[in-house]
Design a protein around this motif. Structure first.
Motif, PDB file in Angstrom:
ATOM      1  N   ALA A 159      -7.306   3.417   1.331  1.00  0.00           N
ATOM      2  CA  ALA A 159      -7.895   4.832   1.325  1.00  0.00           C
ATOM      3  C   ALA A 159      -9.085   5.004   2.218  1.00  0.00           C
ATOM      4  O   ALA A 159      -9.505   3.836   2.482  1.00  0.00           O
ATOM      5  CB  ALA A 159      -8.603   5.421  -0.005  1.00  0.00           C
ATOM      6  N   ASN A 160      -8.989   6.237   3.259  1.00  0.00           N
ATOM      7  CA  ASN A 160     -10.004   5.927   4.237  1.00  0.00           C
ATOM      8  C   ASN A 160     -11.114   6.849   4.015  1.00  0.00           C
ATOM      9  O   ASN A 160     -11.114   7.594   3.132  1.00  0.00           O
ATOM     10  CB  ASN A 160      -9.259   6.374   5.650  1.00  0.00           C
ATOM     11  N   MET A 161     -12.407   6.750   4.807  1.00  0.00           N
ATOM     12  CA  MET A 161     -13.394   7.423   4.788  1.00  0.00           C
ATOM     13  C   MET A 161     -13.262   8.993   4.683  1.00  0.00           C
ATOM     14  O   MET A 161     -13.965   9.691   3.984  1.00  0.00           O
ATOM     15  CB  MET A 161     -14.631   6.817   5.619  1.00  0.00           C
ATOM     16  N   GLY A 162     -12.441   9.519   5.738  1.00  0.00           N
ATOM     17  CA  GLY A 162     -12.393  10.831   5.584  1.00  0.00           C
ATOM     18  C   GLY A 162     -11.773  11.456   4.506  1.00  0.00           C
ATOM     19  O   GLY A 162     -12.090  12.466   3.826  1.00  0.00           O
ATOM     20  N   GLN A 163     -10.737  10.775   3.832  1.00  0.00           N
ATOM     21  CA  GLN A 163     -10.033  11.180   2.596  1.00  0.00           C
ATOM     22  C   GLN A 163     -11.081  10.835   1.473  1.00  0.00           C
ATOM     23  O   GLN A 163     -11.112  11.669   0.605  1.00  0.00           O
ATOM     24  CB  GLN A 163      -9.016   9.977   2.433  1.00  0.00           C
ATOM     25  N   VAL A 164     -11.819   9.991   1.314  1.00  0.00           N
ATOM     26  CA  VAL A 164     -12.545   9.574   0.167  1.00  0.00           C
ATOM     27  C   VAL A 164     -13.671  10.874   0.292  1.00  0.00           C
ATOM     28  O   VAL A 164     -14.224  11.551  -0.890  1.00  0.00           O
ATOM     29  CB  VAL A 164     -13.257   8.290   0.086  1.00  0.00           C
ATOM     30  N   THR A 165     -14.562  10.916   1.456  1.00  0.00           N
ATOM     31  CA  THR A 165     -15.627  12.105   1.332  1.00  0.00           C
ATOM     32  C   THR A 165     -15.028  13.445   1.243  1.00  0.00           C
ATOM     33  O   THR A 165     -15.951  14.270   0.537  1.00  0.00           O
ATOM     34  CB  THR A 165     -16.350  11.848   2.780  1.00  0.00           C
TER      35      THR A 165
ATOM     36  N   MET B 195      -2.991   3.528  -0.827  1.00  0.00           N
ATOM     37  CA  MET B 195      -3.785   4.303  -0.232  1.00  0.00           C
ATOM     38  C   MET B 195      -4.636   5.462  -0.772  1.00  0.00           C
ATOM     39  O   MET B 195      -4.798   6.336  -0.513  1.00  0.00           O
ATOM     40  CB  MET B 195      -2.803   5.040   1.167  1.00  0.00           C
ATOM     41  N   ASP B 196      -4.357   5.351  -2.247  1.00  0.00           N
ATOM     42  CA  ASP B 196      -5.011   6.517  -2.942  1.00  0.00           C
ATOM     43  C   ASP B 196      -6.346   6.173  -3.825  1.00  0.00           C
ATOM     44  O   ASP B 196      -6.639   5.048  -3.816  1.00  0.00           O
ATOM     45  CB  ASP B 196      -3.955   6.735  -4.160  1.00  0.00           C
ATOM     46  N   ILE B 197      -6.894   7.447  -4.078  1.00  0.00           N
ATOM     47  CA  ILE B 197      -8.287   7.335  -4.905  1.00  0.00           C
ATOM     48  C   ILE B 197      -7.796   7.324  -6.558  1.00  0.00           C
ATOM     49  O   ILE B 197      -7.017   8.348  -6.674  1.00  0.00           O
ATOM     50  CB  ILE B 197      -9.051   8.467  -4.578  1.00  0.00           C
TER      51      ILE B 197
ATOM     52  N   LEU C 146     -16.579   6.814  11.541  1.00  0.00           N
ATOM     53  CA  LEU C 146     -15.314   7.207  11.590  1.00  0.00           C
ATOM     54  C   LEU C 146     -14.485   7.547  10.433  1.00  0.00           C
ATOM     55  O   LEU C 146     -14.251   6.797   9.661  1.00  0.00           O
ATOM     56  CB  LEU C 146     -14.504   6.064  12.557  1.00  0.00           C
ATOM     57  N   ASP C 147     -13.608   8.661  10.454  1.00  0.00           N
ATOM     58  CA  ASP C 147     -12.629   9.173   9.544  1.00  0.00           C
ATOM     59  C   ASP C 147     -11.537   7.886   8.965  1.00  0.00           C
ATOM     60  O   ASP C 147     -11.474   7.710   7.635  1.00  0.00           O
ATOM     61  CB  ASP C 147     -11.819  10.174   9.597  1.00  0.00           C
TER      62      ASP C 147
ATOM     63  N   ALA D 119      -2.861  13.021  -0.635  1.00  0.00           N
ATOM     64  CA  ALA D 119      -3.818  12.564  -1.532  1.00  0.00           C
ATOM     65  C   ALA D 119      -4.488  13.324  -2.584  1.00  0.00           C
ATOM     66  O   ALA D 119      -4.717  13.153  -3.450  1.00  0.00           O
ATOM     67  CB  ALA D 119      -5.062  12.000  -0.383  1.00  0.00           C
ATOM     68  N   TRP D 120      -4.506  14.738  -2.177  1.00  0.00           N
ATOM     69  CA  TRP D 120      -4.883  15.826  -2.876  1.00  0.00           C
ATOM     70  C   TRP D 120      -3.884  15.988  -4.057  1.00  0.00           C
ATOM     71  O   TRP D 120      -4.310  15.916  -5.221  1.00  0.00           O
ATOM     72  CB  TRP D 120      -5.255  17.176  -2.244  1.00  0.00           C
TER      73      TRP D 120
END
Length: 523
Positions: free
Chosen positions: A144-150, A126-128, A166-167, A61-62
């Motif tokens: 995209a999940n919450m752990g990734q976004v935050t 699954m990307d931002i 939950l991530d 993701a990064w």
């Protein structure tokens, strides 16, 4: 002589066959016993795999975001969805469509059998896509999940106003299953993404869905569980991030006092975050918090460090010591405070998981991925969980909170209970207050093994569901739902939902939400 030899040979063969059968039974039954009764042994293998999963997806993701390749990839993926839908039409549209994501990858414990009979449309998104600090929105794809976004937002000084704890919860799940669009101020809630724009794919077209554009669809998407189209992107409101959450702990005793103090804290506009953990019928800890850039050094608690006690156990220490307290917790660690222990589910999976020695040595690998736990559980443990385990969230009008907790105690007796305020605006979608004014609800979450005698999952949950319907509450649709169709549409407002399914041709393309998620429906 030859006859005797033949008999002996037959006996030897039969003996080998019987030994093989006995060995196979021992192996299978022994493995089944370990999986059911010694789940922590399986977790020893899943923990390093979970770390590998997390590292891979975080780095991926990064890199994609830094290389600005996500928007281009997004357009390619939308075209691929178009191709798959065209193929479905060309084949005669014989079955309903659904996303091709395997059921074991979802956070919900429910296993949807419809994946085996419906046309699976692969949506690898699954990307931002973009962070727009001027508009104060982040545009993300549904997986995209919450752990990734935050993690990404906090690194550039921004955050979501309210973050699911939950991530692994994805934007798609939160947007189409359980969401709230208008919130006067952020509160702690696992079911909220302040979504301002949906990008919804219907057949050959991609719709931009806002309050002003395609307004009916904007209000109908929440709680529809992917039965009005395929979500391909969403814009979510963001706010400037502060470094700390100043959290106040208040032990409260007596059910009436718990309900009174929780309602007062939820109504208090000075509180940014409100949460309650109820440990028995008459004891709870109510937490209120605000974001701040300044912290008192001697009151800092970095709860996200791997060797720290699980958060719900740390909170319980205030109850046992009958003491109030104030702490400063790093913002992102606070948002994901229940991730390491999966709220309190991990104590049943790894009973010694909160032991200081285990935390110091292996806590950095916790928690195991819920998806991997589902993948390795097998049919036996799935049925065991279904009959002897509860994972439920019910939205109850705040005025019925005391009555509701009493019913939870009588029908399932699961503790801790998770208490979270939820401000529900008037609307015309599936979920809205009975009147035409905004109303404050409480989300009561029960996760664990029921302690009532002779618990029977279907009978007990149907009884609780009836109570929720009677007080005009709502059941979260990620959980097991036992209602009949008429009961389901008594709880939820299906007027707009059904009209749009008719107008947009969704009835031929997607199953009705009831048929997709309820246990009484045929999958």
């Amino acid at each position: 002589m030859c006859l005797k030899g033949t008999t002996l040979s037959l006996c030897v063969c039969a003996g080998k066959r019987n030994f093989t059968i006995l060995f196979w039974v021992f192996l299978v039954k022994g493995l089944e016993y370990v999986i059911v009764h010694q789940r922590w042994i399986v977790c020893l293998f899943l923990l390093p795999l979970s770390v590998i999963f997390d590292v891979y997806y975080y780095v991926r993701a990064w890199l994609i975001f830094k290389m600005c390749s996500a928007p281009k990839l997004h357009d390619q993926r939308v075209r691929d969805i178009q191709r798959q839908v065209r193929e479905w039409r060309k084949d005669g549209s014989k079955t309903y469509m659904c996303t091709g994501r395997p059921g074991w990858l979802t956070v919900s414990l429910r296993v949807g059998k419809y994946k085996k009979t419906h046309k699976n449309i692969m949506i690898n998104m699954m990307d931002i896509l973009e962070v727009d600090t001027e508009k104060q929105v982040v545009r993300v794809e549904p997986l995209a999940n919450m752990g990734q976004v935050t993690a990404l937002l906090n690194s550039i000084g921004w955050t979501l106003p309210v973050v699911p704890e939950l991530d692994d919860l994805t934007v798609g799940t939160l947007s189409s299953m359980i969401t709230e669009r208008h919130r006067p101020r952020p509160r702690s809630s696992p079911h909220v993404c302040r979504t301002s724009v949906y990008s919804l794919f219907l057949f050959q077209d991609e719709f931009s869905v806002t309050q002003e554009e395609n307004s009916d669809l904007f209000h109908a998407v929440p709680w529809s569980c992917g039965t009005l189209g395929f979500l391909v992107a969403a814009e979510i409101k963001i706010v400037p991030a502060k470094s700390w959450v100043k959290l106040h702990y208040e032990p409260v005793r007596g059910l009436e006092n718990i309900c009174k103090r929780f309602a007062e804290a939820s109504e208090n506009k000075q509180n940014t975050f409100v949460e309650g953990l109820q440990y028995t019928l008459d004891t709870a800890v109510i937490m209120t918090g605000t974001m701040t850039d300044h912290a008192e050094p001697d009151k800092i608690n970095r709860i996200g460090l791997h060797f720290q006690p699980w958060f719900f156990k740390h909170v319980e220490s205030h109850l046992k010591g009958d003491r109030t307290g104030v702490e400063y917790i790093p913002l992102r660690q606070y948002y994901h405070r229940h991730t390491r222990s999966i709220f309190w589910e991990l104590q049943d999976i790894i009973p010694f998981g909160n032991n200081p020695v285990f935390r110091w040595l292996f806590g950095w690998m916790v928690p195991p991925k819920i998806s991997l736990l589902k993948l390795t559980q097998g049919e036996t443990i799935r049925k065991l969980y279904e009959q002897h385990h509860v994972v439920q969230d019910m939205l109850i009008p705040m005025k019925h909170m005391q009555e509701a907790i009493t019913r939870f105690h009588q029908d399932i007796n699961v503790y801790p209970l998770w208490l979270c305020p939820f401000r529900l605006p008037p609307g015309r979608g599936m979920v809205h207050p009975k009147g035409q004014e905004e109303e404050l609800y409480v989300d009561i979450g029960a996760y664990g093994e029921p302690r009532v005698k002779h618990f029977e999952a279907k009978a007990s949950m149907r009884q609780l569901e009836k109570f929720v319907r009677d007080v005009h509450g709502f059941q979260m649709l990620y959980a097991d739902v036992y209602m009949e169709r008429e009961e389901f549409w008594e709880m939820f407002d299906g007027q707009l939902y059904h009209r749009l399914r008719n107008e947009l041709g969704c009835k031929e393309a997607f199953p009705e939400v009831y048929d997709k998620i309820c246990k009484s429906a045929r999958h």
